[in-house]
Design an enzyme around this catalytic site. Structure first.
Site, PDB file in Angstrom:
ATOM      1  N   HIS A  82       5.213   2.349  -3.256  1.00 44.47           N
ATOM      2  CA  HIS A  82       5.166   2.140  -1.810  1.00 44.47           C
ATOM      3  C   HIS A  82       5.192   3.495  -1.105  1.00 44.47           C
ATOM      4  O   HIS A  82       5.831   4.436  -1.566  1.00 44.47           O
ATOM      5  CB  HIS A  82       6.356   1.284  -1.364  1.00 44.47           C
ATOM      6  N   GLU A 152      -2.143   0.074   1.741  1.00 45.43           N
ATOM      7  CA  GLU A 152      -1.308   0.169   2.942  1.00 45.43           C
ATOM      8  C   GLU A 152      -1.530   1.521   3.603  1.00 45.43           C
ATOM      9  O   GLU A 152      -0.916   2.507   3.204  1.00 45.43           O
ATOM     10  CB  GLU A 152       0.167  -0.044   2.599  1.00 45.43           C
TER      11      GLU A 152
END
Length: 239
Positions: A82, A152
């Protein structure tokens, strides 16, 4: 880093709203809640996962959690790479690759995150960055069953900003082509998620993009009233 015991009630609301979902639903809570949430979700269609794992199976790594520990706590998935882990903890593509390998070792599905910064986007480097991250962060042996890719854009996380539909489509098509190039038929089976300010008001438009197979939802996943409409939008688009 959101959620305490009081948040566990949200899982009950989700279970009641989605008794027979047409899509997969995954919740990745903080490690402190993982086991309790897994117990609460047992018997439902909701899977649970960890937010990160260490590459090693065990050892002197105080404060870290291994993939095997996540399995023991009830997880079936783990998020690795992430952008906040890459930024806050300086994780490299090699680190992410090792963690994804650990997930495979433990029998977890790895949700591997990729994304560019605002400077990289404005500098026209997006596809180069994504290509480099795909090459460096993905271990061999990935399949449609043990890996999910999440795009993302860092500049869209929690900011309310979102790429245009054309920009999302360009990146997702590129990711799909790179996955197929490397993993052949399995690359076509891997789900590619979009993450970055996904909310009920824009979910349907995002899910209409061909190579968007779902969403990695951040803030809008904290409340069932916000997350449930996103699930419904995906069901309408893909179910």
């Amino acid at each position: 880093m959101n959620g305490t015991s009081a948040s566990l009630g949200e899982i009950e609301a989700l279970k009641a709203a989605h008794t027979a979902p047409k899509v997969d639903i995954l919740i990745c809570p903080p490690a402190t809640l993982l086991n309790r949430l897994s117990v609460a979700a047992a018997g439902s269609a909701i899977a649970t996962g960890g937010e990160d794992c260490h590459a090693a199976e065990n050892g002197a790594h105080t404060g870290d959690i291994s993939a095997e520990m996540l399995v023991d706590a009830g997880a079936s998935h783990v998020i690795v790479g992430h952008s906040e882990r890459r930024a806050d903890h300086h994780e490299s593509d090699a680190d992410v690759r090792a963690k994804a390998g650990a997930a495979l070792r433990a029998g977890l599905t790895a949700v591997i995150c990729l994304g560019e910064s605002l400077d990289q986007r404005e500098g026209g480097e997006t596809l180069d960055v994504i290509g480099s991250q795909l090459a460096g962060s993905l271990p061999d042996g990935l399949t449609g069953a043990n890996a999910v890719i999440a795009y993302e854009p860092i500049w869209a996380i929690g900011t309310g900003k979102i790429p245009t539909i054309e920009q999302i489509e360009e990146v997702h098509d590129f990711i799909r082509a790179e996955l197929v190039k490397r993993f052949d038929a399995e690359g076509d089976k891997m789900r590619v998620l979009y993450g970055g300010s996904v909310k009920p008001s824009n979910a349907a438009e995002i899910f209409a993009v061909g190579n968007v197979d779902g969403a990695l939802v951040g803030g809008a996943s904290l409340k069932a009233d916000d997350f449930s409409p996103i699930i419904a939008a995906l069901e309408a688009a893909k179910g």
